[in-house]
Structures are given as structure tokens and as C-alpha cells.
Write a protein that holds these residues in place. Sequence first.
Motif, PDB file in Angstrom:
ATOM      1  N   ARG A 132      -1.638   0.077 -19.923  1.00 40.25           N
ATOM      2  CA  ARG A 132      -2.706   1.160 -19.683  1.00 40.25           C
ATOM      3  C   ARG A 132      -3.879   0.524 -19.236  1.00 40.25           C
ATOM      4  O   ARG A 132      -4.484   1.025 -18.358  1.00 40.25           O
ATOM      5  N   GLU A 133      -4.237  -0.605 -20.199  1.00 38.43           N
ATOM      6  CA  GLU A 133      -5.715  -0.911 -19.862  1.00 38.43           C
ATOM      7  C   GLU A 133      -5.747  -1.580 -18.649  1.00 38.43           C
ATOM      8  O   GLU A 133      -6.881  -1.609 -17.817  1.00 38.43           O
ATOM      9  N   ALA A 134      -4.905  -2.312 -18.344  1.00 40.12           N
ATOM     10  CA  ALA A 134      -4.850  -3.225 -16.849  1.00 40.12           C
ATOM     11  C   ALA A 134      -4.659  -2.456 -15.983  1.00 40.12           C
ATOM     12  O   ALA A 134      -5.424  -2.721 -15.030  1.00 40.12           O
ATOM     13  N   VAL A 135      -3.996  -1.385 -16.059  1.00 44.97           N
ATOM     14  CA  VAL A 135      -3.663  -0.596 -14.698  1.00 44.97           C
ATOM     15  C   VAL A 135      -5.269   0.191 -14.538  1.00 44.97           C
ATOM     16  O   VAL A 135      -5.609   0.542 -13.457  1.00 44.97           O
ATOM     17  N   GLY A 136      -5.634   0.580 -15.843  1.00 44.88           N
ATOM     18  CA  GLY A 136      -7.267   1.268 -15.670  1.00 44.88           C
ATOM     19  C   GLY A 136      -8.262   0.187 -14.998  1.00 44.88           C
ATOM     20  O   GLY A 136      -8.870   0.623 -14.202  1.00 44.88           O
ATOM     21  N   PRO A 193       1.163  -1.200   0.139  1.00 41.79           N
ATOM     22  CA  PRO A 193       0.010  -0.046   0.072  1.00 41.79           C
ATOM     23  C   PRO A 193       0.913   1.380   0.118  1.00 41.79           C
ATOM     24  O   PRO A 193       1.851   1.336   0.620  1.00 41.79           O
ATOM     25  N   GLY A 194       0.342   2.148  -0.891  1.00 40.05           N
ATOM     26  CA  GLY A 194       1.266   3.478  -1.034  1.00 40.05           C
ATOM     27  C   GLY A 194       2.365   3.052  -2.093  1.00 40.05           C
ATOM     28  O   GLY A 194       2.916   4.400  -2.166  1.00 40.05           O
ATOM     29  N   GLU A 195       2.863   2.141  -2.358  1.00 42.70           N
ATOM     30  CA  GLU A 195       3.940   1.954  -3.188  1.00 42.70           C
ATOM     31  C   GLU A 195       3.539   2.084  -4.687  1.00 42.70           C
ATOM     32  O   GLU A 195       2.654   2.127  -5.209  1.00 42.70           O
ATOM     33  N   LYS A 196       4.673   2.876  -5.339  1.00 39.20           N
ATOM     34  CA  LYS A 196       4.332   3.351  -6.683  1.00 39.20           C
ATOM     35  C   LYS A 196       4.469   2.312  -7.587  1.00 39.20           C
ATOM     36  O   LYS A 196       5.258   1.297  -7.615  1.00 39.20           O
ATOM     37  N   LEU A 197       3.426   2.155  -8.468  1.00 39.63           N
ATOM     38  CA  LEU A 197       3.843   0.882  -9.554  1.00 39.63           C
ATOM     39  C   LEU A 197       4.746   1.308 -10.485  1.00 39.63           C
ATOM     40  O   LEU A 197       5.270   2.370 -10.787  1.00 39.63           O
ATOM     41  N   PRO A 198       5.498   0.333 -10.762  1.00 40.37           N
ATOM     42  CA  PRO A 198       6.370   0.478 -12.184  1.00 40.37           C
ATOM     43  C   PRO A 198       5.747   1.272 -13.239  1.00 40.37           C
ATOM     44  O   PRO A 198       4.674   1.143 -13.323  1.00 40.37           O
ATOM     45  N   THR A 199       6.687   1.663 -14.198  1.00 43.58           N
ATOM     46  CA  THR A 199       6.182   2.608 -15.170  1.00 43.58           C
ATOM     47  C   THR A 199       5.545   1.580 -16.449  1.00 43.58           C
ATOM     48  O   THR A 199       5.515   0.405 -15.966  1.00 43.58           O
ATOM     49  N   GLU A 200       4.838   2.280 -17.352  1.00 42.46           N
ATOM     50  CA  GLU A 200       4.324   1.574 -18.153  1.00 42.46           C
ATOM     51  C   GLU A 200       5.205   0.784 -19.085  1.00 42.46           C
ATOM     52  O   GLU A 200       5.139  -0.313 -19.352  1.00 42.46           O
ATOM     53  N   VAL A 201       6.418   1.388 -19.341  1.00 36.99           N
ATOM     54  CA  VAL A 201       7.400   0.768 -19.877  1.00 36.99           C
ATOM     55  C   VAL A 201       8.134  -0.407 -19.261  1.00 36.99           C
ATOM     56  O   VAL A 201       8.315  -1.520 -19.869  1.00 36.99           O
ATOM     57  N   GLN A 202       8.267  -0.390 -18.041  1.00 47.08           N
ATOM     58  CA  GLN A 202       8.700  -1.185 -17.209  1.00 47.08           C
ATOM     59  C   GLN A 202       7.823  -2.485 -16.970  1.00 47.08           C
ATOM     60  O   GLN A 202       8.284  -3.627 -17.244  1.00 47.08           O
ATOM     61  N   LEU A 203       6.487  -2.275 -16.988  1.00 52.46           N
ATOM     62  CA  LEU A 203       5.434  -3.273 -16.840  1.00 52.46           C
ATOM     63  C   LEU A 203       5.318  -3.738 -18.337  1.00 52.46           C
ATOM     64  O   LEU A 203       5.189  -5.167 -18.391  1.00 52.46           O
ATOM     65  N   SER A 204       5.428  -3.176 -19.407  1.00 51.32           N
ATOM     66  CA  SER A 204       5.596  -3.870 -20.715  1.00 51.32           C
ATOM     67  C   SER A 204       6.572  -4.486 -20.969  1.00 51.32           C
ATOM     68  O   SER A 204       6.341  -5.790 -21.435  1.00 51.32           O
ATOM     69  N   GLU A 205       7.639  -4.243 -20.340  1.00 54.01           N
ATOM     70  CA  GLU A 205       8.960  -5.162 -20.370  1.00 54.01           C
ATOM     71  C   GLU A 205       8.954  -6.444 -19.770  1.00 54.01           C
ATOM     72  O   GLU A 205       9.084  -7.621 -19.905  1.00 54.01           O
TER      73      GLU A 205
END
Length: 246
Positions: free
Chosen positions: A63-67, A41-53
Amino acid sequence: MARRAGNGTGLAQDVIGRGPSLAEVVAQRLREEIASQRLKPGEKLPTEVQLSETFGVSRPIVREAVGRLKHDGLVHSRQGAGAFVAEPGAVSTFRLDIADFSNKDEIRNIVELLMAVEANATAHAAVRRTDADLAHIQAQLDAMQEAIERGEPGVDEDVAFHRAIVEATKNPFFRDLSDFLDRRVRSFIRTARSNSARLHGLTEAVQQEHQAIFEAISRGHAADARAAAEAHLKNAAARLALYLHP
């Protein structure tokens, strides 16, 4: 098999093979990370680029998954800072996670939920429907029959028939919950009707079940309408070759 290795995101690399609903697969993986508190809780998610990789998918899918996680209340955005894991108890929406529609227990659970909602909605429709409502339900029943005669399974017509019944309850909460369930279990309905279509005579049997529902609503008999809807859902489960025990 998925390939797992460190990649600097804090998550193990887990490249997902191509297939349907990749955004939902990614969202589910992230839900698991949040539930286990590997993402706290409170932790920032990895960026879109990081999650994509990490997951081996495109940025639009990430982006859709995070949405979806935002919609579920599991993640929230801070302007200019990114997406963060929400605090426990922040989830404000109901979701229905169905991992495997071939799983007997999951089918039983979803049919029980559908019976609780649809059977009671059908009973209410029987006593609250107007003549216009009845005509609309009849039209959807006729549309299913026409689809059958064309050799089609009639999935959309099936959904429209049950939607017309829900509208006849005059209860917007039944309508909203039914819409939600339609989105989550449409594949269940499609599979049941496709199985019926492959076996001679079963499509006609399904239509007879719908006819029984319509006739009970037409008579204004709530108990008969409820029983007909329950029988229809149990038989839908049976058509998936999964017997629903009482």
C-alpha cells in the motif's frame, strides 16, 4: 537470490529479501515495470494481495509503495475499481532516484545539484538575512559544537544549520526544494559526518567549514558565502572518499 516464477499476476514472482525501505524497493520494481511497459498505460495494477505475494512483503508495504507511485503521478486510483497506470506525460512531481550512495558518479551528480541549490541559497542568505536570522543560524552552529563536544556526529544539528540558512533567503521555493533534498540525501549527510567522527580531527574540520559559512553570511558577503558552501560540499564528498572532479 530472489526467486522468480509465474504467479498469475502478469509479473514474475520476485520475492524481496528483508531489509530497509521495502516499500521503496517495491515501488522501484513497479516503476521499472511501468517504464518498460510491461505494465501499460491504462492497465490496472494487480491487487494488494497479488503484489504482496509477488514481492513477498506485507500488504501495508504494498500500500505504501503504490502510494509513492500515486504521489509521483505514475499511478492513479478509480473509486471502487483499483489503481491504474497513468498515461505517459502524466507525471507531475519531481523525484530523485538515487540507487547507490556508494557509487562515485551518483555522489558526484548529487553534490553538483546540492551545490547549485545550497551554494546559491547561502549567497542569497548573506545579503537578505536579518539579525534574527543570523542569531538563529548562530544557534544551530553552537548546537553542532555542543554535539561534537558530547562525542556525537551532530547530523540533526547539521541539517538544522543549513535549514536556518535556507530560511534566511526569504524564498519559499528554496525552502521547499531544500526540504525535498534533505529527505533524499539525509543518508549522504549522515555518512559524511559519521566518517568525519571516526577520524580524529575531521569533525573539527567540518565545524570550521560551517564557521566559515557563518562568518561570510555574518559579513553579508555573497561571493564568500557561496564559495564557503561549495567548499563544504566538495569536502563532504571527499570525506566519503569520493573525489569530486571539477
